[in-house]
Design a protein around this motif. Structure first.
Motif, PDB file in Angstrom:
ATOM      1  N   ALA A   1      -3.388   5.536  30.909  1.00 21.81           N
ATOM      2  CA  ALA A   1      -4.628   5.827  30.204  1.00 21.81           C
ATOM      3  C   ALA A   1      -4.385   5.814  28.703  1.00 21.81           C
ATOM      4  CB  ALA A   1      -5.150   7.202  30.640  1.00 21.81           C
ATOM      5  N   THR A   2      -5.432   5.535  27.962  1.00 21.20           N
ATOM      6  CA  THR A   2      -5.322   5.518  26.511  1.00 21.20           C
ATOM      7  C   THR A   2      -4.983   6.918  25.997  1.00 21.20           C
ATOM      8  OG1 THR A   2      -6.885   3.712  26.320  1.00 21.20           O
ATOM      9  CG2 THR A   2      -6.565   5.069  24.373  1.00 21.20           C
ATOM     10  N   THR A   3      -4.092   6.978  25.012  1.00 16.45           N
ATOM     11  CA  THR A   3      -3.697   8.248  24.435  1.00 16.45           C
ATOM     12  C   THR A   3      -4.103   8.300  22.975  1.00 16.45           C
ATOM     13  OG1 THR A   3      -1.539   7.358  23.867  1.00 16.45           O
ATOM     14  CG2 THR A   3      -1.733   8.468  25.990  1.00 16.45           C
ATOM     15  N   THR A   4      -4.096   9.488  22.424  1.00 17.41           N
ATOM     16  CA  THR A   4      -4.429   9.669  21.009  1.00 17.41           C
ATOM     17  C   THR A   4      -3.184  10.135  20.271  1.00 17.41           C
ATOM     18  OG1 THR A   4      -6.691  10.250  21.550  1.00 17.41           O
ATOM     19  CG2 THR A   4      -5.909  10.881  19.377  1.00 17.41           C
ATOM     20  N   ILE A   5      -2.977   9.623  19.074  1.00 16.49           N
ATOM     21  CA  ILE A   5      -1.814   9.983  18.280  1.00 16.49           C
ATOM     22  C   ILE A   5      -2.247  10.341  16.873  1.00 16.49           C
ATOM     23  CG2 ILE A   5      -0.175   8.588  19.561  1.00 16.49           C
ATOM     24  CD1 ILE A   5      -0.546   6.388  17.581  1.00 16.49           C
ATOM     25  N   THR A   6      -1.312  10.881  16.128  1.00 17.97           N
ATOM     26  CA  THR A   6      -1.590  11.256  14.746  1.00 17.97           C
ATOM     27  C   THR A   6      -1.876  10.017  13.910  1.00 17.97           C
ATOM     28  OG1 THR A   6      -0.070  13.108  14.994  1.00 17.97           O
ATOM     29  CG2 THR A   6      -0.689  12.485  12.756  1.00 17.97           C
ATOM     30  N   PRO A   7      -2.944  10.020  13.125  1.00 17.48           N
ATOM     31  CA  PRO A   7      -3.245   8.851  12.294  1.00 17.48           C
ATOM     32  C   PRO A   7      -2.102   8.530  11.346  1.00 17.48           C
ATOM     33  CG  PRO A   7      -5.113  10.360  12.362  1.00 17.48           C
ATOM     34  CD  PRO A   7      -3.959  11.069  13.008  1.00 17.48           C
ATOM     35  N   ILE A   8      -1.903   7.249  11.100  1.00 17.71           N
ATOM     36  CA  ILE A   8      -0.873   6.805  10.176  1.00 17.71           C
ATOM     37  C   ILE A   8      -1.500   6.639   8.798  1.00 17.71           C
ATOM     38  CG2 ILE A   8      -1.149   4.298  10.419  1.00 17.71           C
ATOM     39  CD1 ILE A   8       1.933   4.185  10.715  1.00 17.71           C
ATOM     40  N   THR A   9      -0.734   6.876   7.768  1.00 18.45           N
ATOM     41  CA  THR A   9      -1.219   6.801   6.396  1.00 18.45           C
ATOM     42  C   THR A   9      -0.379   5.806   5.621  1.00 18.45           C
ATOM     43  OG1 THR A   9       0.258   8.531   5.584  1.00 18.45           O
ATOM     44  CG2 THR A   9      -1.854   9.244   6.531  1.00 18.45           C
ATOM     45  N   PRO A  10      -0.835   5.392   4.434  1.00 18.58           N
ATOM     46  CA  PRO A  10      -0.025   4.468   3.638  1.00 18.58           C
ATOM     47  C   PRO A  10       1.378   4.974   3.357  1.00 18.58           C
ATOM     48  CG  PRO A  10      -2.253   4.573   2.764  1.00 18.58           C
ATOM     49  CD  PRO A  10      -2.161   5.629   3.833  1.00 18.58           C
ATOM     50  N   ALA A  11       1.555   6.283   3.273  1.00 19.10           N
ATOM     51  CA  ALA A  11       2.876   6.840   2.976  1.00 19.10           C
ATOM     52  C   ALA A  11       3.917   6.437   4.008  1.00 19.10           C
ATOM     53  CB  ALA A  11       2.790   8.366   2.887  1.00 19.10           C
TER      54      ALA A  11
ATOM     55  N   ALA B   1       0.833  -1.207   0.000  1.00 20.89           N
ATOM     56  CA  ALA B   1       0.000   0.000   0.000  1.00 20.89           C
ATOM     57  C   ALA B   1       0.866   1.254   0.000  1.00 20.89           C
ATOM     58  CB  ALA B   1      -0.930  -0.004   1.211  1.00 20.89           C
ATOM     59  N   GLY B   2       1.956   1.235   0.777  1.00 21.58           N
ATOM     60  CA  GLY B   2       2.820   2.401   0.837  1.00 21.58           C
ATOM     61  C   GLY B   2       3.529   2.677  -0.463  1.00 21.58           C
ATOM     62  N   ALA B   3       4.102   1.626  -1.060  1.00 19.71           N
ATOM     63  CA  ALA B   3       4.885   1.807  -2.278  1.00 19.71           C
ATOM     64  C   ALA B   3       4.030   2.163  -3.485  1.00 19.71           C
ATOM     65  CB  ALA B   3       5.690   0.542  -2.565  1.00 19.71           C
ATOM     66  N   LEU B   4       2.806   1.615  -3.533  1.00 20.64           N
ATOM     67  CA  LEU B   4       1.933   1.828  -4.689  1.00 20.64           C
ATOM     68  C   LEU B   4       0.864   2.880  -4.434  1.00 20.64           C
ATOM     69  CD1 LEU B   4       1.460  -1.878  -5.874  1.00 20.64           C
ATOM     70  CD2 LEU B   4       3.116  -0.170  -6.672  1.00 20.64           C
ATOM     71  N   HIS B   5       0.924   3.538  -3.275  1.00 16.41           N
ATOM     72  CA  HIS B   5      -0.012   4.611  -2.922  1.00 16.41           C
ATOM     73  C   HIS B   5      -1.455   4.116  -2.952  1.00 16.41           C
ATOM     74  CE1 HIS B   5       3.481   7.187  -3.282  1.00 16.41           C
ATOM     75  NE2 HIS B   5       3.654   6.779  -4.531  1.00 16.41           N
ATOM     76  N   LEU B   6      -1.667   2.973  -2.321  1.00 18.55           N
ATOM     77  CA  LEU B   6      -2.999   2.390  -2.213  1.00 18.55           C
ATOM     78  C   LEU B   6      -3.590   2.708  -0.850  1.00 18.55           C
ATOM     79  CD1 LEU B   6      -2.039  -1.160  -3.570  1.00 18.55           C
ATOM     80  CD2 LEU B   6      -3.118   0.687  -4.874  1.00 18.55           C
ATOM     81  N   PRO B   7      -4.897   2.756  -0.733  1.00 18.92           N
ATOM     82  CA  PRO B   7      -5.500   2.937   0.595  1.00 18.92           C
ATOM     83  C   PRO B   7      -5.295   1.686   1.437  1.00 18.92           C
ATOM     84  CG  PRO B   7      -7.195   2.490  -1.035  1.00 18.92           C
ATOM     85  CD  PRO B   7      -5.912   2.675  -1.804  1.00 18.92           C
ATOM     86  N   LEU B   8      -5.097   1.870   2.740  1.00 14.30           N
ATOM     87  CA  LEU B   8      -5.011   0.727   3.637  1.00 14.30           C
ATOM     88  C   LEU B   8      -6.397   0.141   3.805  1.00 14.30           C
ATOM     89  CD1 LEU B   8      -2.609   2.079   6.400  1.00 14.30           C
ATOM     90  CD2 LEU B   8      -2.082   0.468   4.573  1.00 14.30           C
ATOM     91  N   ASP B   9      -6.511  -1.156   3.635  1.00 16.07           N
ATOM     92  CA  ASP B   9      -7.804  -1.828   3.698  1.00 16.07           C
ATOM     93  C   ASP B   9      -8.309  -1.845   5.128  1.00 16.07           C
ATOM     94  OD1 ASP B   9     -10.022  -3.254   2.956  1.00 16.07           O
ATOM     95  OD2 ASP B   9      -9.004  -5.203   2.964  1.00 16.07           O
TER      96      ASP B   9
END
Length: 331
Positions: free
Chosen positions: A116-126, A88-96
């Motif tokens: 406690a649970t924390t929030t982080i920046t969403p990860i992307t295929p890139a 997905a990263g190399a071909l710029h595809l959406p993560l399923d």
């Protein structure tokens, strides 16, 4: 699409009653998921809609008890998941993402040591794009994620596993058969090297020559041996590039590519208690590492926050889930 849908057995028809039973578990128990694939009599075909032809995955046939205990003669779901991420990263595809998913991988991170649970920046295929990067797989087994990296534009790829002749011979076979132009979408491949490496043994010629060399480390289903966690952390820290001492990243490698990472993915089939200690903050810090992101994902793409303890987890249910951890050097 289910994580295991890309895998099929290749070889003679099953003849043993146990083989028939094992292959029919998904029909008898529809919630049961196979988390290990293949056997000594069958190789595997890995079919992706984005590759020109299926990859032919050979499996080791260990004849020594010590080799069998490595469990590298199977393809595990953690490798399937990382292979899809790399693609997905190399071909710029959406993560399923399955129904109920967070909408973007890594949107939540749970406690490492029980906070406690924390929030982080969403990860992307890139974040999983390996083009132009140096990659090393530890405990490679069948080396599926590394094969994908070599076919999709990585600059240099090394696969390593315990220095057992049976395991290394199988890795070399998989490399020779699959890293050919006919398997690559671009018609080009990256040379892929096979090395023996026992975690924590850093006085070998291979370790000396490759200290701090790699932009990305692949670690799939290597957490089921708590007694090896320290050695595994040491190897990750040893081989991971020190981004702070490297030249500033070029525009083509900035952002998601600009810092060295280790991608650690493992299934919960052996139990959360056995593998969670690898991610303890203090233990990682002692090796100079820290968690950047960590979350859980099931075989249908559903995602949830990582937590240290979920109480009693049904064996059938927990087989569906994997932890995805992104490690970096401690800041």
């Amino acid at each position: 699409m289910a994580l295991t849908s890309r895998i099929s057995l290749h070889g003679p028809p099953a003849s043993d009653p146990e083989d028939f039973f094992g292959s029919s578990l998904g029909v008898i128990f529809p919630d049961d998921v196979m988390n290990q694939h293949g056997d000594a009599e069958h190789s595997l075909l890995y079919t992706s809609p984005h590759l020109p032809r299926p990859l032919h995955i050979a499996l080791a046939d260990p004849d020594r008890e010590a080799d069998r205990k490595l469990f590298s003669h199977y393809l595990w779901n953690a490798s399937l998941l990382l292979a899809e991420f790399v693609e997905a990263g190399a071909l710029h595809l959406p993560l399923d993402l399955g129904n109920g998913g967070s909408g973007s991988a890594g949107a939540g991170a749970g406690p490492h040591d029980g906070g406690a649970t924390t929030t982080i920046t969403p990860i992307t295929p890139a974040h999983f794009d390996v083009k132009g990067l140096t990659c090393l797989e530890l405990g490679a087994g069948t080396a599926l994620p590394s094969l994908m990296a070599a076919l999709l534009g990585a600059a240099d790829v090394v696969v390593s596993d315990y220095p057992s002749p049976a395991v290394l011979d199988t890795l070399r076979k998989n490399v020779a058969v699959n890293t050919v132009p006919e398997c690559s979408p671009s018609g080009t491949t990256t040379p892929l090297t096979v090395e023996g490496h026992a975690w924590g043994e850093l006085d070998t010629p291979f370790a000396a020559q490759h200290r701090g060399h790699f932009d990305r480390l692949f670690v799939c289903d290597c957490l089921w041996m708590p007694w090896q966690h320290d050695n595994l952390r040491r190897s990750i820290a040893w081989f991971l590039k020190d981004s702070s001492s490297s030249p500033s990243p070029s525009p083509s490698t900035s952002g998601a590519k600009g810092e060295a990472k280790a991608w650690v993915i493992a299934g919960f089939h052996t139990g959360r208690e056995k593998m969670r200690g690898f991610f303890e903050d203090a233990a990682l810090a002692s090796a100079g590492l820290e968690v950047e992101r960590i979350w859980e994902r099931d075989c249908d793409g559903v995602e949830r926050a990582w937590v240290w303890d979920r109480g009693h987890e049904d064996v059938t249910e927990r087989k569906r889930w994997l932890v995805v951890g992104v490690l970096r050097r401690q800041r």
